[in-house]
Design a protein around this motif. Sequence first.
Motif, short mmCIF file in Angstrom:
data_model
loop_
_atom_site.label_atom_id
_atom_site.label_comp_id
_atom_site.label_asym_id
_atom_site.label_seq_id
_atom_site.Cartn_x
_atom_site.Cartn_y
_atom_site.Cartn_z
N PRO A 64 21.23 -1.22 -2.41
CA PRO A 64 21.56 0.22 -2.83
C PRO A 64 21.21 0.37 -4.30
N ALA A 65 21.20 -0.62 -5.18
CA ALA A 65 21.04 -0.72 -6.69
C ALA A 65 19.64 -0.27 -7.02
N ASP A 66 18.71 -0.73 -6.11
CA ASP A 66 17.34 -0.54 -6.34
C ASP A 66 16.90 0.90 -5.77
N LEU A 67 17.77 1.60 -4.81
CA LEU A 67 17.30 2.78 -4.11
C LEU A 67 16.49 3.76 -4.96
N VAL A 68 17.09 4.40 -6.10
CA VAL A 68 16.62 5.27 -6.87
C VAL A 68 15.24 4.84 -7.67
N GLY A 69 15.09 3.85 -8.17
CA GLY A 69 13.74 3.09 -8.49
C GLY A 69 12.80 3.34 -7.65
N ARG A 70 13.08 2.73 -6.52
CA ARG A 70 12.18 2.50 -5.20
C ARG A 70 11.85 3.74 -4.78
N PHE A 71 12.80 4.80 -4.93
CA PHE A 71 12.48 6.44 -4.49
C PHE A 71 11.15 6.97 -5.44
N TRP A 72 11.38 6.87 -6.74
CA TRP A 72 10.61 7.54 -7.25
C TRP A 72 9.44 6.75 -7.62
N GLU A 73 9.30 5.50 -7.37
CA GLU A 73 7.97 4.76 -7.43
C GLU A 73 7.29 5.15 -6.25
N ALA A 74 7.81 5.32 -5.12
CA ALA A 74 7.34 5.60 -3.65
C ALA A 74 6.70 6.96 -4.03
N TYR A 75 7.54 7.85 -4.58
CA TYR A 75 6.80 9.19 -4.67
C TYR A 75 5.75 9.30 -5.56
N ASP A 76 5.60 8.61 -6.52
CA ASP A 76 4.39 8.38 -7.48
C ASP A 76 3.26 7.94 -6.66
N LEU A 77 3.47 6.94 -5.92
CA LEU A 77 2.55 6.20 -5.35
C LEU A 77 1.94 7.15 -4.14
N ILE A 78 2.80 7.62 -3.36
CA ILE A 78 2.38 8.55 -2.12
C ILE A 78 1.38 9.69 -2.80
N LEU A 79 1.88 10.38 -3.87
CA LEU A 79 1.11 11.41 -4.38
C LEU A 79 -0.26 11.12 -5.05
N LYS A 80 -0.48 9.73 -5.68
CA LYS A 80 -1.49 9.17 -6.06
C LYS A 80 -2.45 9.05 -4.91
N ALA A 81 -1.69 8.43 -3.99
CA ALA A 81 -2.74 8.05 -3.00
C ALA A 81 -3.33 9.26 -2.24
N MET A 82 -2.75 10.45 -2.32
CA MET A 82 -3.14 11.56 -1.55
C MET A 82 -4.07 12.22 -2.31
N THR A 83 -4.06 11.84 -3.58
CA THR A 83 -5.06 12.76 -4.70
C THR A 83 -6.03 11.68 -4.98
N SER A 84 -6.34 10.58 -4.70
CA SER A 84 -7.34 9.72 -5.13
C SER A 84 -8.47 9.90 -3.97
N HIS A 85 -9.80 10.22 -4.43
CA HIS A 85 -10.69 10.41 -3.47
C HIS A 85 -11.75 9.77 -3.58
N ASP A 86 -11.84 8.79 -4.61
CA ASP A 86 -13.19 8.11 -5.08
C ASP A 86 -13.16 6.70 -4.49
N GLY A 87 -12.47 6.17 -3.65
CA GLY A 87 -12.31 4.69 -3.19
C GLY A 87 -11.24 4.20 -3.50
N PRO A 88 -10.98 2.94 -3.32
CA PRO A 88 -9.79 2.33 -3.50
C PRO A 88 -9.13 2.16 -4.77
N PHE A 89 -7.96 2.12 -4.93
CA PHE A 89 -7.31 1.96 -6.44
C PHE A 89 -6.21 0.74 -5.96
N ASN A 90 -5.85 -0.10 -7.11
CA ASN A 90 -4.81 -1.16 -6.84
C ASN A 90 -3.50 -0.61 -7.50
N TRP A 91 -2.41 -1.04 -7.04
CA TRP A 91 -1.00 -0.49 -7.62
C TRP A 91 -0.05 -1.62 -7.57
#
Length: 390
Positions: free
Chosen positions: A139-166
């Motif tokens: 539970p202590a990591d929940l907020v940090g995990r939430f916002w990192e997952a949010y950023d990663l999901i949106l980047k994954a949906m908006t990256s259209h030129d092949g793979p990127f690493n995270w």
Amino acid sequence: MKVWHFSEMAYHPAWPELRDSYRVVIPNRLFNPQVGADLYHRYLDEWALCDELGINIMTNEHHATATCADSVCTIPMAILARETKNVRLLALGMPIGNRNDPIRVAEEYSMLDVISRGRIEMGFVKGVPFEISPANTNPADLVGRFWEAYDLILKAMTSHDGPFNWEGTHFHYRSVNVWPRPWQQPYPPVWMPVGSPGSAMEAAERGMTIGVLNTGWVRTPAIFEAYRQKAAEVGRPMTPQRLAYMALIGVGNTREEGERRADQILDYSRTSGIVAPQFMNPPGYASAAHSAQALRMSGGGFRAGRIQSRDGRPIDPRRMSVAEAIDAGLSFAGTPDDVFVQLRAFYDHVGGFGHLLMMGQGGLLSHEETVANLTLFSEEVLPRLGELGE
């Protein structure tokens, strides 16, 4: 104003067997798959009806509980993406801080958006405290995990030129390349449920739509105003469509019929918070100050005092009457005229909002009663919502 029908798909046949907890520790031998199949189909039929009634659809998910048998919100969304043709589909939502694979979330929402031809709205939730144990997360990591997952999901949906690493704090991927990409560009609208001004400001800063529930007459104005102020501060466009309010709604041909339907739907509020005390506030979930403040309220636990009457008196959700729920602004019930008058008073009190999340089914309300409730609302209340704010 847009209206969304919401049901938690409760497995109420198990309720008579439960006492001190409706969540986390209840044995799944209480779930009869044959009975469960019938319930799933009736709930899906009620949502499908909304496509004819002009009411949008909202799903959610919870885990290890008889109060909500929808443990994967994107499964009913997938069915409804194919069965419906017109209404929009909102999952509010996906507990991305508790999910181990944000890329799978991006894939699910993207595929749903394509199947529905651009009718998906994405909800990301931090989750209630009693979701921590079923998810086996810290539970202590929940907020940090939430916002990192949010950023990663949106980047994954908006990256259209092949793979990127995270390489983040909580998630690591050598190759991210989401197929398919979503229909809506750059990505479907994003929602987040909130329960405090602080969370509302976080959402406003990112341009997310917020949904509030159980905040009622007393707590909602400050939450909505915090969103408006932060949106103005960061230069985000502000319209009522950024604000959503959830209410339990019972409509009848008579006041008694509408209130009877609301009384059955209120079993959602009466049961959803019944959980063993060790799961109410796992260490690290809330700040020390928040936990101390909650414990002082009425001498209760972490979630005590969340529901209040208009004069600030705490209401016990397990014993809440329809009259108390209407007074608190949690329910609108009665005839179509009653419901509209109550809704307009609340709308004016909180300064307006653009989405009504309508719990039109809950508790033991039958399929026939639910269909009647939704149909009467669509015929007699929905056409009048354009008058709000006039």
